[in-house]
Design a protein around this motif. Structure first.
Motif, PDB file in Angstrom:
ATOM      1  N   ILE A  69      -7.925  17.314   7.847  1.00 43.24           N
ATOM      2  CA  ILE A  69      -8.306  15.896   7.784  1.00 43.24           C
ATOM      3  C   ILE A  69      -8.418  15.392   9.221  1.00 43.24           C
ATOM      4  N   PRO A  70      -9.501  14.717   9.602  1.00 45.15           N
ATOM      5  CA  PRO A  70      -9.577  14.152  10.958  1.00 45.15           C
ATOM      6  C   PRO A  70      -8.405  13.207  11.226  1.00 45.15           C
ATOM      7  N   LEU A  71      -7.753  13.386  12.351  1.00 42.67           N
ATOM      8  CA  LEU A  71      -6.541  12.616  12.646  1.00 42.67           C
ATOM      9  C   LEU A  71      -6.796  11.119  12.731  1.00 42.67           C
ATOM     10  N   VAL A  72      -8.020  10.722  13.084  1.00 40.67           N
ATOM     11  CA  VAL A  72      -8.312   9.297  13.232  1.00 40.67           C
ATOM     12  C   VAL A  72      -8.136   8.555  11.904  1.00 40.67           C
ATOM     13  N   ALA A  73      -8.200   9.270  10.773  1.00 43.64           N
ATOM     14  CA  ALA A  73      -8.057   8.634   9.461  1.00 43.64           C
ATOM     15  C   ALA A  73      -6.616   8.587   8.984  1.00 43.64           C
ATOM     16  N   CYS A  74      -5.734   9.318   9.634  1.00 45.21           N
ATOM     17  CA  CYS A  74      -4.357   9.469   9.145  1.00 45.21           C
ATOM     18  C   CYS A  74      -3.398   8.485   9.808  1.00 45.21           C
ATOM     19  N   ALA A  75      -2.417   8.057   9.040  1.00 40.08           N
ATOM     20  CA  ALA A  75      -1.340   7.232   9.596  1.00 40.08           C
ATOM     21  C   ALA A  75      -0.316   8.142  10.270  1.00 40.08           C
ATOM     22  N   ALA A  76       0.071   7.802  11.478  1.00 40.61           N
ATOM     23  CA  ALA A  76       1.078   8.572  12.204  1.00 40.61           C
ATOM     24  C   ALA A  76       2.476   8.147  11.752  1.00 40.61           C
ATOM     25  N   GLN A  77       3.472   8.960  12.093  1.00 41.24           N
ATOM     26  CA  GLN A  77       4.840   8.629  11.702  1.00 41.24           C
ATOM     27  C   GLN A  77       5.267   7.295  12.306  1.00 41.24           C
ATOM     28  N   GLU A  78       4.826   7.016  13.516  1.00 43.98           N
ATOM     29  CA  GLU A  78       5.159   5.739  14.152  1.00 43.98           C
ATOM     30  C   GLU A  78       4.592   4.565  13.356  1.00 43.98           C
ATOM     31  N   ASP A  79       3.388   4.752  12.791  1.00 44.65           N
ATOM     32  CA  ASP A  79       2.776   3.703  11.978  1.00 44.65           C
ATOM     33  C   ASP A  79       3.601   3.462  10.713  1.00 44.65           C
ATOM     34  N   LEU A  80       4.034   4.541  10.084  1.00 41.81           N
ATOM     35  CA  LEU A  80       4.828   4.413   8.862  1.00 41.81           C
ATOM     36  C   LEU A  80       6.184   3.769   9.134  1.00 41.81           C
ATOM     37  N   ASP A  81       6.799   4.124  10.242  1.00 42.45           N
ATOM     38  CA  ASP A  81       8.081   3.503  10.612  1.00 42.45           C
ATOM     39  C   ASP A  81       7.899   2.010  10.849  1.00 42.45           C
ATOM     40  N   ASP A  82       6.794   1.656  11.508  1.00 44.45           N
ATOM     41  CA  ASP A  82       6.501   0.245  11.761  1.00 44.45           C
ATOM     42  C   ASP A  82       6.240  -0.493  10.452  1.00 44.45           C
ATOM     43  N   SER A  83       5.558   0.173   9.517  1.00 43.73           N
ATOM     44  CA  SER A  83       5.297  -0.445   8.216  1.00 43.73           C
ATOM     45  C   SER A  83       6.595  -0.719   7.462  1.00 43.73           C
ATOM     46  N   ALA A  84       7.532   0.215   7.540  1.00 45.12           N
ATOM     47  CA  ALA A  84       8.819   0.020   6.879  1.00 45.12           C
ATOM     48  C   ALA A  84       9.544  -1.191   7.453  1.00 45.12           C
ATOM     49  N   GLU A  85       9.472  -1.348   8.767  1.00 50.16           N
ATOM     50  CA  GLU A  85      10.132  -2.489   9.418  1.00 50.16           C
ATOM     51  C   GLU A  85       9.445  -3.801   9.058  1.00 50.16           C
ATOM     52  N   ARG A  86       8.107  -3.792   9.034  1.00 53.81           N
ATOM     53  CA  ARG A  86       7.379  -5.013   8.704  1.00 53.81           C
ATOM     54  C   ARG A  86       7.614  -5.427   7.257  1.00 53.81           C
ATOM     55  N   LEU A  87       7.681  -4.449   6.343  1.00 53.00           N
ATOM     56  CA  LEU A  87       7.947  -4.775   4.938  1.00 53.00           C
ATOM     57  C   LEU A  87       9.337  -5.375   4.797  1.00 53.00           C
ATOM     58  N   LYS A  88      10.283  -4.861   5.537  1.00 54.63           N
ATOM     59  CA  LYS A  88      11.638  -5.400   5.491  1.00 54.63           C
ATOM     60  C   LYS A  88      11.641  -6.876   5.928  1.00 54.63           C
ATOM     61  N   GLU A  89      10.882  -7.181   6.976  1.00 55.85           N
ATOM     62  CA  GLU A  89      10.788  -8.567   7.458  1.00 55.85           C
ATOM     63  C   GLU A  89      10.121  -9.461   6.418  1.00 55.85           C
ATOM     64  N   ILE A  90       9.077  -8.948   5.762  1.00 55.50           N
ATOM     65  CA  ILE A  90       8.384  -9.717   4.743  1.00 55.50           C
ATOM     66  C   ILE A  90       9.313 -10.015   3.574  1.00 55.50           C
ATOM     67  N   ARG A  91      10.076  -9.029   3.144  1.00 53.86           N
ATOM     68  CA  ARG A  91      10.970  -9.212   2.006  1.00 53.86           C
ATOM     69  C   ARG A  91      12.097 -10.188   2.334  1.00 53.86           C
ATOM     70  N   GLU A  92      12.527 -10.191   3.583  1.00 53.22           N
ATOM     71  CA  GLU A  92      13.581 -11.143   3.991  1.00 53.22           C
ATOM     72  C   GLU A  92      13.084 -12.581   3.895  1.00 53.22           C
ATOM     73  N   VAL A  93      11.798 -12.767   4.174  1.00 55.99           N
ATOM     74  CA  VAL A  93      11.223 -14.115   4.093  1.00 55.99           C
ATOM     75  C   VAL A  93      11.063 -14.549   2.631  1.00 55.99           C
ATOM     76  N   LEU A  94      10.720 -13.587   1.773  1.00 52.33           N
ATOM     77  CA  LEU A  94      10.403 -13.916   0.394  1.00 52.33           C
ATOM     78  C   LEU A  94      11.622 -14.070  -0.497  1.00 52.33           C
ATOM     79  N   VAL A  95      12.681 -13.342  -0.195  1.00 50.59           N
ATOM     80  CA  VAL A  95      13.858 -13.345  -1.085  1.00 50.59           C
ATOM     81  C   VAL A  95      14.878 -14.390  -0.637  1.00 50.59           C
TER      82      VAL A  95
END
Length: 292
Positions: A266-292
């Motif tokens: 798979i061309p790497l430009v299409a793939c999410a890197a581990q750093e992206d996934l870690d950042d997504s986990a952190e951003r989702l945590k922030e979003i859930r803190e605002v909503l709950v």
């Protein structure tokens, strides 16, 4: 006595003072837009509290994101049975990210990355366009991309002695593709596919329109098309030659600036890197803190 002073001539200057005749001002088109991440407009906490199914989905998503590592088996969260109001909340919170994918087959599959990199929304439609499946997947690239990319592959065969008129350089590129694809197939058979792609830069080659047409005809067009939007677009298309992708980069004015072929999983430009996934986990945590 002679007047040796320098005569002063009134020369008009400024807008409208120059006679340009038939000349037309011509300049390079400037970039018109740039796709970038915008924080989604979150619903009010009171509204979210009335959607327990949506909250449960976000909690499951958080758990999967926290433990997922690139290379792991993708994690799927079904959404097809979710209540409409809860689904609307999920749609509003997760929004749309930069990468969209279309997979054409017996059923059409539309994949859209959410604002959380590595979190994909996958919808399947039947021949009449009716939604038949809806899910989220946590992965660097959706599993369906890998399983469908070369599902229509065929042998790469051409007759070098009977080339169409105007075809000059495509045959040598096709020979290189044959060799690279064969190495890729052998490595894949023993589970040793390298992350390093074999890249052929067509932008550096004297390719005629006939060369491009012949190359496309011989390699074929596969069922997977990916579009990554950012400062300009990157279009990635699978072919019918195993391991071969067409990767084209366009600037913000939609001009092709780089045209390549890549033999890779798979061309790497299409793939999410581990750093992206870690950042997504952190951003989702922030979003859930605002909503709950």
């Amino acid at each position: 006595m002679q007047n040796n002073g320098i005569p002063v001539v009134n020369v008009p200057i400024g807008p409208g003072s120059q006679d340009e005749g038939d000349m037309v001002l011509d300049y390079m088109k400037m970039p018109s837009e740039m796709a970038s991440y915008d924080l989604p407009i979150l619903p009010e906490a009171e509204i979210v509290a009335e959607c327990p199914q949506a909250l449960a989905v976000l909690e499951i998503l958080q758990e999967n994101l926290d433990r997922y590592r690139v290379g792991d088996i993708a994690q799927t969260i079904p959404l097809v049975a979710l209540a409409e109001h809860d689904l609307d909340i999920i749609n509003q919170i997760l929004g749309e990210g930069e990468v969209s994918i279309t997979i054409v087959g017996p059923r059409v599959i539309k994949v859209q990355e959410t604002v959380l990199a590595g979190v994909w929304r996958i919808r399947a439609f039947d021949a009449s366009g009716t939604l038949i499946d809806d899910a989220m997947e946590i992965a660097d690239i959706p599993t369906l991309v890998k399983t469908h990319a070369f599902s229509t592959q065929r042998p790469l065969v051409f007759d070098a002695g009977a080339l169409p008129e105007g075809v000059l350089n495509a045959p040598s590129v096709l020979v290189e593709i044959q060799e690279a694809s064969h190495r890729y197939k052998e490595a894949a058979a023993v589970g040793q596919v390298s992350d390093i792609a074999h890249v052929i830069n067509l932008s550096l080659l004297p390719f005629s329109p006939q060369d491009h047409g012949f190359l496309t005809e011989i390699t074929g067009t596969g069922p997977v098309t990916m579009l990554s939007r950012g400062y300009g677009n990157c279009r990635i298309t699978s072919t019918q030659t195993e391991g071969l992708w067409r990767v084209q980069y366009f600037n913000s004015t939609d001009q092709l600036i780089l045209d390549t072929l890549e033999v890779t999983d798979i061309p790497l430009v299409a793939c999410a890197a581990q750093e992206d996934l870690d950042d997504s986990a952190e951003r989702l945590k922030e979003i859930r803190e605002v909503l709950v």
